[in-house]
Scaffold this motif. Structure first.
Motif, PDB file in Angstrom:
ATOM      1  N   CYS A 106     109.347  -4.434  49.013  1.00 36.03           N
ATOM      2  CA  CYS A 106     109.146  -3.018  48.676  1.00 36.03           C
ATOM      3  C   CYS A 106     110.101  -2.118  49.454  1.00 36.03           C
ATOM      4  CB  CYS A 106     107.706  -2.610  48.981  1.00 36.03           C
ATOM      5  SG  CYS A 106     106.461  -3.431  47.985  1.00 36.03           S
ATOM      6  N   HIS A 107     110.276  -2.441  50.715  1.00 42.71           N
ATOM      7  CA  HIS A 107     111.158  -1.626  51.558  1.00 42.71           C
ATOM      8  C   HIS A 107     112.601  -1.686  51.059  1.00 42.71           C
ATOM      9  CE1 HIS A 107     112.497   0.479  55.134  1.00 42.71           C
ATOM     10  NE2 HIS A 107     113.376  -0.477  55.363  1.00 42.71           N
ATOM     11  N   ARG A 108     113.038  -2.860  50.611  1.00 44.02           N
ATOM     12  CA  ARG A 108     114.399  -2.970  50.073  1.00 44.02           C
ATOM     13  C   ARG A 108     114.546  -2.104  48.822  1.00 44.02           C
ATOM     14  NH1 ARG A 108     113.561  -8.487  51.624  1.00 44.02           N
ATOM     15  NH2 ARG A 108     112.940  -9.062  49.503  1.00 44.02           N
ATOM     16  N   MET A 109     113.516  -2.064  47.999  1.00 43.85           N
ATOM     17  CA  MET A 109     113.548  -1.219  46.811  1.00 43.85           C
ATOM     18  C   MET A 109     113.595   0.258  47.196  1.00 43.85           C
ATOM     19  SD  MET A 109     110.654  -3.463  44.825  1.00 43.85           S
ATOM     20  CE  MET A 109     110.367  -2.380  43.428  1.00 43.85           C
ATOM     21  N   GLN A 110     112.820   0.632  48.191  1.00 42.82           N
ATOM     22  CA  GLN A 110     112.813   2.019  48.674  1.00 42.82           C
ATOM     23  C   GLN A 110     114.192   2.419  49.179  1.00 42.82           C
ATOM     24  OE1 GLN A 110     110.359   2.622  52.124  1.00 42.82           O
ATOM     25  NE2 GLN A 110     110.644   4.847  52.150  1.00 42.82           N
ATOM     26  N   GLN A 115     119.510   5.185  48.764  1.00 36.52           N
ATOM     27  CA  GLN A 115     120.960   5.078  48.856  1.00 36.52           C
ATOM     28  C   GLN A 115     121.642   5.432  47.532  1.00 36.52           C
ATOM     29  OE1 GLN A 115     121.532   1.087  50.302  1.00 36.52           O
ATOM     30  NE2 GLN A 115     120.533   1.523  52.261  1.00 36.52           N
ATOM     31  N   ALA A 116     120.993   5.097  46.420  1.00 37.59           N
ATOM     32  CA  ALA A 116     121.574   5.401  45.113  1.00 37.59           C
ATOM     33  C   ALA A 116     121.303   6.843  44.691  1.00 37.59           C
ATOM     34  CB  ALA A 116     121.014   4.443  44.060  1.00 37.59           C
ATOM     35  N   GLY A 117     120.318   7.478  45.335  1.00 39.75           N
ATOM     36  CA  GLY A 117     119.940   8.827  44.931  1.00 39.75           C
ATOM     37  C   GLY A 117     119.288   8.858  43.561  1.00 39.75           C
ATOM     38  N   VAL A 118     118.548   7.797  43.235  1.00 31.81           N
ATOM     39  CA  VAL A 118     117.900   7.663  41.927  1.00 31.81           C
ATOM     40  C   VAL A 118     116.392   7.589  42.139  1.00 31.81           C
ATOM     41  CG1 VAL A 118     117.722   6.267  39.824  1.00 31.81           C
ATOM     42  CG2 VAL A 118     119.916   6.456  41.006  1.00 31.81           C
ATOM     43  N   LYS A 119     115.650   8.205  41.246  1.00 30.43           N
ATOM     44  CA  LYS A 119     114.203   8.321  41.416  1.00 30.43           C
ATOM     45  C   LYS A 119     113.482   7.005  41.128  1.00 30.43           C
ATOM     46  CE  LYS A 119     114.180  13.277  40.438  1.00 30.43           C
ATOM     47  NZ  LYS A 119     113.744  14.362  39.531  1.00 30.43           N
ATOM     48  N   LEU A 120     112.432   6.758  41.925  1.00 28.95           N
ATOM     49  CA  LEU A 120     111.618   5.551  41.795  1.00 28.95           C
ATOM     50  C   LEU A 120     110.162   5.929  42.019  1.00 28.95           C
ATOM     51  CD1 LEU A 120     111.123   2.459  41.670  1.00 28.95           C
ATOM     52  CD2 LEU A 120     111.740   2.357  44.106  1.00 28.95           C
ATOM     53  N   THR A 121     109.301   5.581  41.065  1.00 27.75           N
ATOM     54  CA  THR A 121     107.871   5.875  41.141  1.00 27.75           C
ATOM     55  C   THR A 121     107.080   4.591  40.933  1.00 27.75           C
ATOM     56  OG1 THR A 121     108.195   8.113  40.300  1.00 27.75           O
ATOM     57  CG2 THR A 121     105.981   7.216  40.144  1.00 27.75           C
ATOM     58  N   ILE A 122     105.971   4.463  41.662  1.00 27.86           N
ATOM     59  CA  ILE A 122     105.121   3.281  41.589  1.00 27.86           C
ATOM     60  C   ILE A 122     103.905   3.581  40.722  1.00 27.86           C
ATOM     61  CG2 ILE A 122     104.099   1.413  42.935  1.00 27.86           C
ATOM     62  CD1 ILE A 122     107.105   2.185  43.551  1.00 27.86           C
ATOM     63  N   ALA A 123     103.500   2.627  39.893  1.00 30.18           N
ATOM     64  CA  ALA A 123     102.445   2.849  38.902  1.00 30.18           C
ATOM     65  C   ALA A 123     101.039   2.696  39.471  1.00 30.18           C
ATOM     66  CB  ALA A 123     102.641   1.919  37.714  1.00 30.18           C
ATOM     67  N   HIS A 124     100.770   3.393  40.569  1.00 32.60           N
ATOM     68  CA  HIS A 124      99.390   3.495  41.051  1.00 32.60           C
ATOM     69  C   HIS A 124      98.749   4.650  40.272  1.00 32.60           C
ATOM     70  CE1 HIS A 124      99.736   0.490  44.140  1.00 32.60           C
ATOM     71  NE2 HIS A 124     100.783   1.078  44.675  1.00 32.60           N
ATOM     72  N   TYR A 125      98.450   4.360  39.023  1.00 29.90           N
ATOM     73  CA  TYR A 125      98.150   5.420  38.061  1.00 29.90           C
ATOM     74  C   TYR A 125      96.765   6.029  38.215  1.00 29.90           C
ATOM     75  CZ  TYR A 125      96.069   1.358  35.668  1.00 29.90           C
ATOM     76  OH  TYR A 125      95.347   0.229  35.362  1.00 29.90           O
ATOM     77  N   ASP A 303     106.951  17.070  42.182  1.00 25.98           N
ATOM     78  CA  ASP A 303     107.309  16.047  43.160  1.00 25.98           C
ATOM     79  C   ASP A 303     106.877  14.673  42.659  1.00 25.98           C
ATOM     80  OD1 ASP A 303     104.587  16.294  43.367  1.00 25.98           O
ATOM     81  OD2 ASP A 303     104.549  16.688  45.518  1.00 25.98           O
ATOM     82  N   ASN A 304     107.216  13.648  43.421  1.00 26.93           N
ATOM     83  CA  ASN A 304     106.937  12.268  43.025  1.00 26.93           C
ATOM     84  C   ASN A 304     105.431  12.000  43.095  1.00 26.93           C
ATOM     85  OD1 ASN A 304     106.958   9.507  42.536  1.00 26.93           O
ATOM     86  ND2 ASN A 304     108.715   9.123  43.862  1.00 26.93           N
ATOM     87  N   PRO A 305     104.786  11.598  41.988  1.00 30.31           N
ATOM     88  CA  PRO A 305     103.343  11.355  42.027  1.00 30.31           C
ATOM     89  C   PRO A 305     102.944  10.115  42.808  1.00 30.31           C
ATOM     90  CG  PRO A 305     104.223  10.790  39.870  1.00 30.31           C
ATOM     91  CD  PRO A 305     105.339  11.457  40.634  1.00 30.31           C
ATOM     92  N   CYS A 306     103.868   9.179  43.015  1.00 33.50           N
ATOM     93  CA  CYS A 306     103.593   8.012  43.865  1.00 33.50           C
ATOM     94  C   CYS A 306     104.931   7.450  44.331  1.00 33.50           C
ATOM     95  CB  CYS A 306     102.789   6.953  43.132  1.00 33.50           C
ATOM     96  SG  CYS A 306     102.231   5.611  44.205  1.00 33.50           S
ATOM     97  N   SER A 307     105.295   7.754  45.555  1.00 33.85           N
ATOM     98  CA  SER A 307     106.635   7.465  46.068  1.00 33.85           C
ATOM     99  C   SER A 307     106.799   6.000  46.462  1.00 33.85           C
ATOM    100  CB  SER A 307     106.899   8.339  47.292  1.00 33.85           C
ATOM    101  OG  SER A 307     106.114   7.885  48.386  1.00 33.85           O
ATOM    102  N   PRO A 308     108.046   5.533  46.614  1.00 28.67           N
ATOM    103  CA  PRO A 308     108.271   4.181  47.138  1.00 28.67           C
ATOM    104  C   PRO A 308     107.616   3.970  48.497  1.00 28.67           C
ATOM    105  CG  PRO A 308     110.298   5.075  46.241  1.00 28.67           C
ATOM    106  CD  PRO A 308     109.307   6.195  46.228  1.00 28.67           C
ATOM    107  N   ALA A 309     107.595   4.997  49.332  1.00 35.33           N
ATOM    108  CA  ALA A 309     106.939   4.869  50.637  1.00 35.33           C
ATOM    109  C   ALA A 309     105.460   4.557  50.477  1.00 35.33           C
ATOM    110  CB  ALA A 309     107.131   6.146  51.451  1.00 35.33           C
ATOM    111  N   ASP A 310     104.826   5.141  49.452  1.00 39.55           N
ATOM    112  CA  ASP A 310     103.425   4.832  49.171  1.00 39.55           C
ATOM    113  C   ASP A 310     103.264   3.367  48.806  1.00 39.55           C
ATOM    114  OD1 ASP A 310     102.708   7.532  49.514  1.00 39.55           O
ATOM    115  OD2 ASP A 310     103.107   7.993  47.410  1.00 39.55           O
TER     116      ASP A 310
END
Length: 333
Positions: A106-110, A115-125, A303-310
């Motif tokens: 998960c941390h590598r994905m975050q 680094q890419a400046g591209v948005k990533l959201t996790i499906a903790h819906y 804002d991000n509803p569920c961030s990579p950090a989450d």
């Protein structure tokens, strides 16, 4: 980005109703391409759901010029691979839970997203559903005073031999594909809600055992955590229990809040000389509120509803709960 044109990687049973149709029901969003390794099944899914294009290669879908956002709905063992490929192509990603096999992945994905400046959201819906939004609203409003203790109990009867043989269950019970057993499939929902309600956990520990030896994954997990706000958490997950239980109790200085995570029982608020109950109708597509929030985030409207950090925090708790393993005798009836 004004119109989100989704490409979906993975078109299994979970996407038939829970998520897939919702992408084209949200304003400013449309599911335009789908991928599954089995070409016949990919074509069938696309035809049944009115999707324009289908692929049997994930990288071909990612590089489709008509796709500007990626939804990853494969088993967790490929979440990192496909997320990194989509981020490298500059396309924002909505990836299923659990975010990956473990916190390190998960941390590598975050880091890749940052680094890419591209948005990533996790499906903790669940955090966007009205039922759980009401719980957070009550907690934030001080309905039970200061929360002190959260006790979660999720118990299920053992799987039948027939269920264990089902393909859709076999990958869930294979730690190499899912990260663990049913705990890794279901606990991310529950633990993410705890993090959503109470903030970061500063210490976590637990035990995991395979007690019945029906399959190669743990069937019992016990975990404890302490949160930054001082709240203590205790959870137990048994997939070998004599009866089903789905309950969480949050005790505060002025009352108790009780609810279920999966069964949809009414939320009950108990305070001195007062009991309140809140009920919600089932959602046709359980992910639709989160998908709507993700679309708004990808369009720059929230804002991000569920961030990579989450997502990293959820897996860090799960890793801590299941790291303590040892052989355990099989149950002898």
């Amino acid at each position: 980005m004004t119109q989100i044109n989704w490409g979906m990687i993975g078109a299994g049973d979970v996407t038939e109703v829970k998520s897939g149709p919702a992408f084209s029901k949200v304003s400013g969003s449309n599911l335009v391409a789908v991928m599954r390794r089995n070409a016949e099944k990919a074509a069938d899914y696309a035809k049944r759901h009115g999707i324009n294009r289908w692929y049997d290669d994930a990288h071909a879908l990612i590089n489709d010029a008509g796709v500007n956002a990626i939804y990853i709905a494969t088993p967790p063992d490929t979440h990192e691979l496909y997320t990194l490929a989509a981020l490298a192509a500059g396309k924002p990603v909505y990836v299923e839970k659990p975010m990956a096999l473990d916190a390190a992945s998960c941390h590598r994905m975050q880091m890749a997203a940052e680094q890419a400046g591209v948005k990533l959201t996790i499906a903790h819906y669940r955090r966007e559903q009205p039922y759980f939004s009401k719980i957070k609203e009550l907690l934030d409003a001080g309905a039970i005073g200061r929360p002190l203790l959260a006790e979660l109990k999720f118990h299920q009867r053992p799987l039948s031999a027939e269920t264990i043989r089902e393909p859709k269950m076999q990958w869930r019970l294979n730690p190499a594909l899912s990260g663990g057993g049913l705990f890794h499939d279901l606990a991310p929902h529950q633990l993410d809600l705890m993090l959503h309600f109470f903030g970061k956990a500063v210490q976590s520990q637990g035990f995991a055992r395979n007690q019945l030896h029906q399959y190669n994954a743990d069937d019992a997990v016990s975990g404890q955590a302490c949160f930054e706000n001082g709240l203590l958490f205790s959870g137990s997950w048994m997939f070998n229990a004599p009866a089903d239980t789905d309950r969480c109790l949050i005790t505060g200085t002025d009352g108790v809040l009780a609810f279920s995570v999966f069964s949809g029982e009414a939320i009950v608020l108990d305070r001195e000389q007062e009991r309140l109950s809140f009920s919600f109708d089932p959602l046709p597509h359980v992910q639709q509120p989160m998908i709507a929030a993700v679309v708004d985030y990808f369009r720059g409207e929230r804002d991000n509803p569920c961030s990579p950090a989450d997502g990293v925090e959820v897996l860090a708790m799960m890793d801590a709960f299941t790291r303590n393993k040892q052989a355990w005798p099989a149950f002898q009836p």
